[in-house]
Design a protein around this motif. Structure first.
Motif, PDB file in Angstrom:
ATOM      1  N   ASP A 299     -42.124 -64.129 -61.490  1.00  0.00           N
ATOM      2  CA  ASP A 299     -41.306 -65.323 -61.631  1.00  0.00           C
ATOM      3  C   ASP A 299     -40.206 -65.313 -60.584  1.00  0.00           C
ATOM      4  N   LYS A 300     -39.445 -66.406 -60.521  1.00  0.00           N
ATOM      5  CA  LYS A 300     -38.340 -66.469 -59.564  1.00  0.00           C
ATOM      6  C   LYS A 300     -37.303 -65.393 -59.859  1.00  0.00           C
ATOM      7  N   LYS A 301     -37.133 -65.084 -61.129  1.00  0.00           N
ATOM      8  CA  LYS A 301     -36.229 -64.009 -61.521  1.00  0.00           C
ATOM      9  C   LYS A 301     -37.007 -63.024 -62.395  1.00  0.00           C
ATOM     10  N   PRO A 302     -37.827 -62.191 -61.761  1.00  0.00           N
ATOM     11  CA  PRO A 302     -38.693 -61.286 -62.538  1.00  0.00           C
ATOM     12  C   PRO A 302     -37.914 -60.184 -63.220  1.00  0.00           C
ATOM     13  N   ARG A 303     -38.519 -59.662 -64.272  1.00  0.00           N
ATOM     14  CA  ARG A 303     -37.996 -58.491 -64.970  1.00  0.00           C
ATOM     15  C   ARG A 303     -38.969 -57.359 -64.691  1.00  0.00           C
ATOM     16  N   ILE A 304     -38.587 -56.482 -63.773  1.00  0.00           N
ATOM     17  CA  ILE A 304     -39.461 -55.404 -63.346  1.00  0.00           C
ATOM     18  C   ILE A 304     -38.944 -54.082 -63.905  1.00  0.00           C
ATOM     19  N   LEU A 305     -39.802 -53.383 -64.615  1.00  0.00           N
ATOM     20  CA  LEU A 305     -39.441 -52.104 -65.210  1.00  0.00           C
ATOM     21  C   LEU A 305     -39.979 -50.957 -64.369  1.00  0.00           C
ATOM     22  N   ALA A 306     -39.154 -49.937 -64.191  1.00  0.00           N
ATOM     23  CA  ALA A 306     -39.592 -48.690 -63.579  1.00  0.00           C
ATOM     24  C   ALA A 306     -39.665 -47.637 -64.674  1.00  0.00           C
ATOM     25  N   LEU A 307     -40.786 -46.919 -64.746  1.00  0.00           N
ATOM     26  CA  LEU A 307     -40.988 -45.907 -65.781  1.00  0.00           C
ATOM     27  C   LEU A 307     -41.241 -44.557 -65.129  1.00  0.00           C
TER      28      LEU A 307
ATOM     29  N   ILE B 289     -43.750 -43.255 -62.291  1.00  0.00           N
ATOM     30  CA  ILE B 289     -45.202 -43.328 -62.419  1.00  0.00           C
ATOM     31  C   ILE B 289     -45.729 -44.759 -62.394  1.00  0.00           C
ATOM     32  N   GLN B 290     -44.843 -45.741 -62.671  1.00  0.00           N
ATOM     33  CA  GLN B 290     -45.350 -47.105 -62.785  1.00  0.00           C
ATOM     34  C   GLN B 290     -44.229 -48.127 -62.677  1.00  0.00           C
ATOM     35  N   LEU B 291     -44.573 -49.294 -62.123  1.00  0.00           N
ATOM     36  CA  LEU B 291     -43.701 -50.459 -62.131  1.00  0.00           C
ATOM     37  C   LEU B 291     -44.417 -51.553 -62.899  1.00  0.00           C
ATOM     38  N   LEU B 292     -43.703 -52.209 -63.814  1.00  0.00           N
ATOM     39  CA  LEU B 292     -44.303 -53.249 -64.654  1.00  0.00           C
ATOM     40  C   LEU B 292     -43.497 -54.529 -64.559  1.00  0.00           C
ATOM     41  N   ASN B 293     -44.190 -55.646 -64.378  1.00  0.00           N
ATOM     42  CA  ASN B 293     -43.557 -56.957 -64.435  1.00  0.00           C
ATOM     43  C   ASN B 293     -43.672 -57.484 -65.864  1.00  0.00           C
TER      44      ASN B 293
ATOM     45  N   SER C   7     -48.975 -43.402 -68.664  1.00  0.00           N
ATOM     46  CA  SER C   7     -49.203 -44.805 -68.343  1.00  0.00           C
ATOM     47  C   SER C   7     -48.354 -45.686 -69.248  1.00  0.00           C
ATOM     48  N   ALA C   8     -48.098 -46.905 -68.782  1.00  0.00           N
ATOM     49  CA  ALA C   8     -47.363 -47.890 -69.579  1.00  0.00           C
ATOM     50  C   ALA C   8     -48.021 -49.250 -69.395  1.00  0.00           C
ATOM     51  N   VAL C   9     -48.037 -50.039 -70.471  1.00  0.00           N
ATOM     52  CA  VAL C   9     -48.650 -51.361 -70.422  1.00  0.00           C
ATOM     53  C   VAL C   9     -47.808 -52.341 -71.220  1.00  0.00           C
ATOM     54  N   ILE C  10     -47.865 -53.610 -70.850  1.00  0.00           N
ATOM     55  CA  ILE C  10     -47.278 -54.675 -71.647  1.00  0.00           C
ATOM     56  C   ILE C  10     -48.320 -55.105 -72.672  1.00  0.00           C
ATOM     57  N   CYS C  11     -47.971 -55.016 -73.944  1.00  0.00           N
ATOM     58  CA  CYS C  11     -48.909 -55.332 -75.025  1.00  0.00           C
ATOM     59  C   CYS C  11     -48.628 -56.709 -75.613  1.00  0.00           C
ATOM     60  N   ILE C  12     -49.688 -57.409 -75.938  1.00  0.00           N
ATOM     61  CA  ILE C  12     -49.617 -58.706 -76.594  1.00  0.00           C
ATOM     62  C   ILE C  12     -50.132 -58.549 -78.016  1.00  0.00           C
ATOM     63  N   ASN C  13     -49.399 -59.043 -78.993  1.00  0.00           N
ATOM     64  CA  ASN C  13     -49.821 -58.936 -80.385  1.00  0.00           C
ATOM     65  C   ASN C  13     -51.232 -59.475 -80.577  1.00  0.00           C
ATOM     66  N   ASP C  14     -52.044 -58.711 -81.311  1.00  0.00           N
ATOM     67  CA  ASP C  14     -53.446 -59.046 -81.578  1.00  0.00           C
ATOM     68  C   ASP C  14     -54.313 -58.995 -80.322  1.00  0.00           C
ATOM     69  N   GLY C  15     -53.797 -58.369 -79.263  1.00  0.00           N
ATOM     70  CA  GLY C  15     -54.587 -58.160 -78.059  1.00  0.00           C
ATOM     71  C   GLY C  15     -55.431 -56.904 -78.180  1.00  0.00           C
ATOM     72  N   ILE C  16     -55.952 -56.448 -77.042  1.00  0.00           N
ATOM     73  CA  ILE C  16     -56.816 -55.277 -76.999  1.00  0.00           C
ATOM     74  C   ILE C  16     -56.193 -54.215 -76.101  1.00  0.00           C
ATOM     75  N   LEU C  17     -56.290 -52.971 -76.532  1.00  0.00           N
ATOM     76  CA  LEU C  17     -55.842 -51.835 -75.741  1.00  0.00           C
ATOM     77  C   LEU C  17     -57.039 -50.929 -75.465  1.00  0.00           C
ATOM     78  N   LEU C  18     -57.213 -50.546 -74.201  1.00  0.00           N
ATOM     79  CA  LEU C  18     -58.221 -49.562 -73.823  1.00  0.00           C
ATOM     80  C   LEU C  18     -57.516 -48.325 -73.292  1.00  0.00           C
ATOM     81  N   ILE C  19     -57.851 -47.160 -73.826  1.00  0.00           N
ATOM     82  CA  ILE C  19     -57.341 -45.888 -73.322  1.00  0.00           C
ATOM     83  C   ILE C  19     -58.530 -45.148 -72.706  1.00  0.00           C
ATOM     84  N   ILE C  20     -58.349 -44.659 -71.481  1.00  0.00           N
ATOM     85  CA  ILE C  20     -59.472 -44.124 -70.702  1.00  0.00           C
ATOM     86  C   ILE C  20     -59.181 -42.690 -70.273  1.00  0.00           C
TER      87      ILE C  20
END
Length: 205
Positions: free
Chosen positions: A7-15, A50-54, A101-114
């Motif tokens: 977005d124009k003003k993103p929220r980027i997380l460093a983990l 280890i990761q950057l997340l928007n 690892s880190a992920v943005i989760c959505i309620n009732d979504g799907i998570l895969l761990i590999i």
């Protein structure tokens, strides 16, 4: 890491591998670019990022954290977007355990761990299976590892938002996996092997 779109003003997380999280001060990068640590709070000096997340501007989001011992923890997104000019520890890790690892989760979504032997655990993101927890909780044991097996990471998406994934091996092979053929599990389940016996030697990087 390349983050698109934002977005124009993103929220980027460093983990970091130690479980710390901070907001990237991206607004300074355009006029005065440089190393990522220039745009992070002092509390992350010397940390291994280890990761950057928007973080999307959506509702019903949570931050999922996967540690090297197979634990997965969800945090309410408000726990992390309220960080202002400081870093905070978001998961309590045992000695010898790191954030994988880190992920943005959505309620009732799907998570895969590999894992690196091609084992995949498919979970529904819901409070009964993957509850939202506090900052210092370790999170429940979600994927039990066999001796010599290591976690590669996790992927999160809307329930009907993806049909397949591609696993890349360190030998250069690309393996397309039909997600719909993987059964939905509960935490602590074994999941499914998604490589044939001849492919197991080509472990994913």
């Amino acid at each position: 890491k390349l983050l698109i779109p934002i977005d124009k003003k993103p929220r980027i997380l460093a983990l970091t591998s130690s479980g710390k999280v901070a907001l990237v001060r991206w607004e300074f990068a355009g006029k005065n670019p440089g190393h990522i640590y220039r745009f992070l709070p002092n509390g992350l000096d010397g940390e291994n990022i280890i990761q950057l997340l928007n973080v999307p501007n959506e509702n019903n989001l949570s931050l999922g954290l996967l540690s090297s011992d197979g634990r997965f923890k969800r945090l309410g997104i408000e726990e992390v977007i309220d960080l202002s000019g400081r870093a905070s520890t978001m998961v309590k890790l045992k000695e010898g355990v790191s954030l994988t690892s880190a992920v943005i989760c959505i309620n009732d979504g799907i998570l895969l761990i590999i894992s690196d032997i091609g084992r995949i655990l498919k979970l529904t993101i819901e409070k009964e299976n993957l509850p939202v927890m506090g900052k210092l909780a370790q999170g429940p044991m979600t994927m039990k590892l066999i001796p010599g097996e290591n976690l590669i990471g996790a992927i999160s998406f809307k329930g009907n938002g993806m049909e397949s994934i591609v696993l890349g091996t360190k030998y250069g092979s690309l393996l397309k996996i039909d997600i719909n053929k993987i059964r939905v599990c509960r935490k602590g389940d074994l999941g499914e092997m998604c490589l044939s016996l001849n492919e197991k030697k080509s472990q994913k990087e």
